[in-house]
Design a protein around this motif. Sequence first.
Motif, PDB file in Angstrom:
ATOM      1  N   SER A  54      44.385  30.883  36.634  1.00 20.72           N
ATOM      2  CA  SER A  54      44.454  32.232  36.058  1.00 20.72           C
ATOM      3  C   SER A  54      45.667  32.382  35.139  1.00 20.72           C
ATOM      4  O   SER A  54      45.645  33.168  34.199  1.00 20.72           O
ATOM      5  CB  SER A  54      44.506  33.296  37.164  1.00 20.72           C
ATOM      6  N   LEU A 104      38.634  29.727  34.953  1.00 21.56           N
ATOM      7  CA  LEU A 104      38.226  30.659  35.997  1.00 21.56           C
ATOM      8  C   LEU A 104      36.876  31.268  35.628  1.00 21.56           C
ATOM      9  O   LEU A 104      36.707  31.749  34.518  1.00 21.56           O
ATOM     10  CB  LEU A 104      39.298  31.750  36.089  1.00 21.56           C
ATOM     11  N   ALA A 109      37.500  34.836  39.389  1.00 20.04           N
ATOM     12  CA  ALA A 109      38.432  35.928  39.105  1.00 20.04           C
ATOM     13  C   ALA A 109      38.304  37.025  40.162  1.00 20.04           C
ATOM     14  O   ALA A 109      39.310  37.570  40.632  1.00 20.04           O
ATOM     15  CB  ALA A 109      38.175  36.494  37.709  1.00 20.04           C
ATOM     16  N   ASP A 113      41.208  38.167  42.770  1.00 19.05           N
ATOM     17  CA  ASP A 113      41.644  39.571  42.880  1.00 19.05           C
ATOM     18  C   ASP A 113      41.555  40.069  44.314  1.00 19.05           C
ATOM     19  O   ASP A 113      42.434  40.796  44.780  1.00 19.05           O
ATOM     20  CB  ASP A 113      40.816  40.468  41.953  1.00 19.05           C
TER      21      ASP A 113
END
Length: 195
Positions: A54, A104, A109, A113
Amino acid sequence: MVKSGKQARRSGALAGSPSHLMHRALQLSLDIYTEEAGPDGLTQRQFAVLEAVSQKSGLTQTDLVRATGIDRSTLADLVARMTTKGLLDREQSTLDARAKAVSLSAAGAAALDAARPRVEAADKRILALLPKGKRAGFLTLLADLAAAADAVPDKAQAMARETKKAQKEARKAERLAKKAAKSEKPSRVAKGRKS
């Protein structure tokens, strides 16, 4: 779960062994991480890979080894499984035709998160085990150890270059010594004939 309390406390060699104590601390931290991540959460290594990717998309597996500290064979297997799960995408690197660049995916992702608050909670629990005044120093020491670990491949390459250079110089000296010995032999033979 790691045993704790008076039963787990030992004296003698283990009490003063950094490798043993770090292993025990690692066990505890991974147990806390697993509890916070939950049964369906990312493993610590999966999180490290996703976090590294990321930060910079298009990393090769060699780049990921450097960024995460995960050994090459484990990382290759991990990236393959994460690609199969749809957390990562792989394509031919634009910088190196032999390498695959990792990026990613949307699912990766989303998983990252979702994992970040859990990882933060695990980190807070781990640090809460230490007195407040020692936490910053503890993190500094861990960063120093990680930096030393990161430097090992560079030191190994430097040592390999030095060894190769020394071997080359030794071969050169050996050739010169043989050449000198050959040039001395005829003169000794010639001296022997004159007598």
